[in-house]
Design an enzyme around this catalytic site. Structure first.
Site, PDB file in Angstrom:
ATOM      1  N   TRP A 101     -36.636  25.019 -43.265  1.00  0.00           N
ATOM      2  CA  TRP A 101     -37.177  24.226 -41.894  1.00  0.00           C
ATOM      3  C   TRP A 101     -38.078  22.512 -41.710  1.00  0.00           C
ATOM      4  O   TRP A 101     -37.352  21.784 -41.117  1.00  0.00           O
ATOM      5  CB  TRP A 101     -37.328  24.707 -40.368  1.00  0.00           C
ATOM      6  CG  TRP A 101     -35.934  25.738 -40.102  1.00  0.00           C
ATOM      7  CD1 TRP A 101     -36.115  27.116 -40.278  1.00  0.00           C
ATOM      8  CD2 TRP A 101     -35.043  26.237 -39.923  1.00  0.00           C
ATOM      9  NE1 TRP A 101     -35.347  27.720 -40.129  1.00  0.00           N
ATOM     10  CE2 TRP A 101     -34.647  26.685 -39.979  1.00  0.00           C
ATOM     11  CE3 TRP A 101     -34.530  24.926 -39.156  1.00  0.00           C
ATOM     12  CZ2 TRP A 101     -33.011  27.254 -39.209  1.00  0.00           C
ATOM     13  CZ3 TRP A 101     -33.074  24.649 -38.817  1.00  0.00           C
ATOM     14  CH2 TRP A 101     -32.092  25.827 -39.215  1.00  0.00           C
ATOM     15  N   ASP A 173     -44.415  22.787 -36.469  1.00  0.00           N
ATOM     16  CA  ASP A 173     -42.991  23.722 -35.277  1.00  0.00           C
ATOM     17  C   ASP A 173     -43.662  24.973 -35.989  1.00  0.00           C
ATOM     18  O   ASP A 173     -44.221  25.521 -36.881  1.00  0.00           O
ATOM     19  CB  ASP A 173     -41.933  23.378 -36.557  1.00  0.00           C
ATOM     20  CG  ASP A 173     -40.726  24.754 -36.320  1.00  0.00           C
ATOM     21  OD1 ASP A 173     -41.543  25.334 -35.664  1.00  0.00           O
ATOM     22  OD2 ASP A 173     -40.075  24.362 -37.073  1.00  0.00           O
ATOM     23  N   LYS A 197     -36.987  33.612 -29.997  1.00  0.00           N
ATOM     24  CA  LYS A 197     -37.397  33.653 -31.168  1.00  0.00           C
ATOM     25  C   LYS A 197     -38.810  34.181 -29.913  1.00  0.00           C
ATOM     26  O   LYS A 197     -38.780  35.538 -30.701  1.00  0.00           O
ATOM     27  CB  LYS A 197     -38.778  33.360 -32.076  1.00  0.00           C
ATOM     28  CG  LYS A 197     -37.740  32.587 -33.030  1.00  0.00           C
ATOM     29  CD  LYS A 197     -37.597  31.357 -34.396  1.00  0.00           C
ATOM     30  CE  LYS A 197     -36.747  31.346 -34.569  1.00  0.00           C
ATOM     31  NZ  LYS A 197     -35.329  31.530 -35.401  1.00  0.00           N
TER      32      LYS A 197
END
Length: 362
Positions: A101, A173, A197
């Site tokens: 990511w 992030d 999540k």
């Protein structure tokens, strides 16, 4: 059918109490005679929902008053573009590449500015958080970017590993660790997290951004990719992901009232992870893949060393009610995501099954 233990990396399992609350309000939200799914986002009833979600998030994370909370769409991946588009001044940013990511975020940012890769752990397939040398930092960077918890590879920045970037905004992030541990929000210029999540279902991304980073941008920047537009309109410039925000509110209520807050959740998460890592460290068959000082509390990858045996384990675990344990396609093996909603009983069930599988296959 009884519920399984879902070890998915996302969308992940939600607290059962939250699902039951949502079910009880599905047809009639608090006497309104309608579902939140069909409610006007311009109504006073829905405004109260989004206001409460923001207030709860500010409370549990101790978000300072000089930060805005935005509820946006497009997932974390849209933030890969929004960040450089909105924070660009000198046209340069520093990135640490600790996984898929962060790598994708840097690639997207290169479309808009110069990216300086300060460090990377790609040399060992991202099994550690690299040590940083401040001499490699750009003195005129618009921001410094890290991925706080790497979902695929199971690595995590400890507070001691966070870079000191001085006056340069630290951007992160936090999708796979938000709400799992206390955060000093003041250390960051911008924090973003996809909800799927630890916060709720997919569909909403939370952005926590310091006021001074919300600025006018060139007219070429799309309206929907402009933080100032969303901040000025209270995340209501267009129809927001109403139901996902409502679910985030329910999760925050559960975290505050049932668990006792982020600090208590952190203690539970440490205990869950410690138990699983202790088994892996002493197993004759299974092996963790992450260096000990970089281990995540949320995502635990492991292997047997035999691809066929890994596949057998995943298949038999699913039959035993332990689902979504297959590792990401880029690393293989297994991965147990043990987010906030995973109870200790789920970790115990996984370890018991691993012990049984080891006895039968070692």
């Amino acid at each position: 059918m009884s519920r399984v233990y879902n070890f998915s990396a996302g969308p992940s399992m939600l607290p059962q109490a939250v699902l039951e609350k949502a079910a009880s309000e599905m047809l009639d939200y608090q006497g309104s005679g309608q579902s939140v799914m069909e409610m006007s986002h311009r109504s006073k009833t829905y405004q109260a929902i989004i206001d409460e979600a923001e207030a709860l998030l500010r409370e549990v994370l101790n978000i300072p008053d000089n930060y805005k909370v935005l509820f946006l769409q497009g997932g974390g991946s849209t933030q890969f573009a929004m960040i450089p588009l909105n924070l660009k001044k000198n046209g340069k940013a520093d990135y640490v590449i600790t996984g898929q990511w962060a790598k994708k975020a840097a690639a997207e940012a290169r479309k808009y500015l110069d990216v300086n890769v300060v460090a990377s752990s790609a040399d060992t397939t991202f099994t550690y958080i690299p040590k940083l040398d401040p001499a490699t930092f750009s003195k005129d960077a618009d921001y410094f970017y890290i991925c706080l918890n790497n979902t695929i590879y199971g690595t995590h920045y400890s507070p001691e590993q966070l870079p000191d970037t001085g006056d340069i905004p630290l951007v992160t992030d936090a999708s796979s660790c938000i709400l799992s541990e206390p955060m000093d929000v003041s250390k960051f210029g911008l924090i973003f997290a996809g909800a799927q999540k630890n916060m709720g279902p997919a569909g909403v991304t939370v952005v926590i951004i310091r006021d001074d980073l919300i600025r006018e941008v060139p007219e070429t920047v799309p309206t929907m990719l402009t933080y100032k537009i969303h901040a000025d309109n209270g995340s209501m410039y267009n129809t927001p992901p109403c139901y996902s925000i409502y679910m985030v509110k329910l999760v925050l209520e559960w975290l505050k009232n049932d668990i006792g807050g982020v600090e208590k959740m952190h203690e539970i998460n440490k205990a869950k992870a410690a138990k699983l890592y202790e088994f892996l460290d002493n197993s004759k068959l299974f092996k963790g893949t992450v260096e000990k000082d970089s281990r995540s509390l949320m995502n635990v990858p492991f292997v047997t060393g035999d691809k066929d045996l890994d596949a057998k384990f995943v298949a038999e675990a699913a039959k035993a009610g332990l689902v979504n344990l297959k590792g990401h396609r880029t690393v293989g093996g297994m991965r147990a995501s043990i987010y906030n909603a995973m109870p200790m009983e789920g970790v115990d069930a996984l370890i018991d099954f691993m012990k049984k599988f080891e006895a039968e296959n070692a």
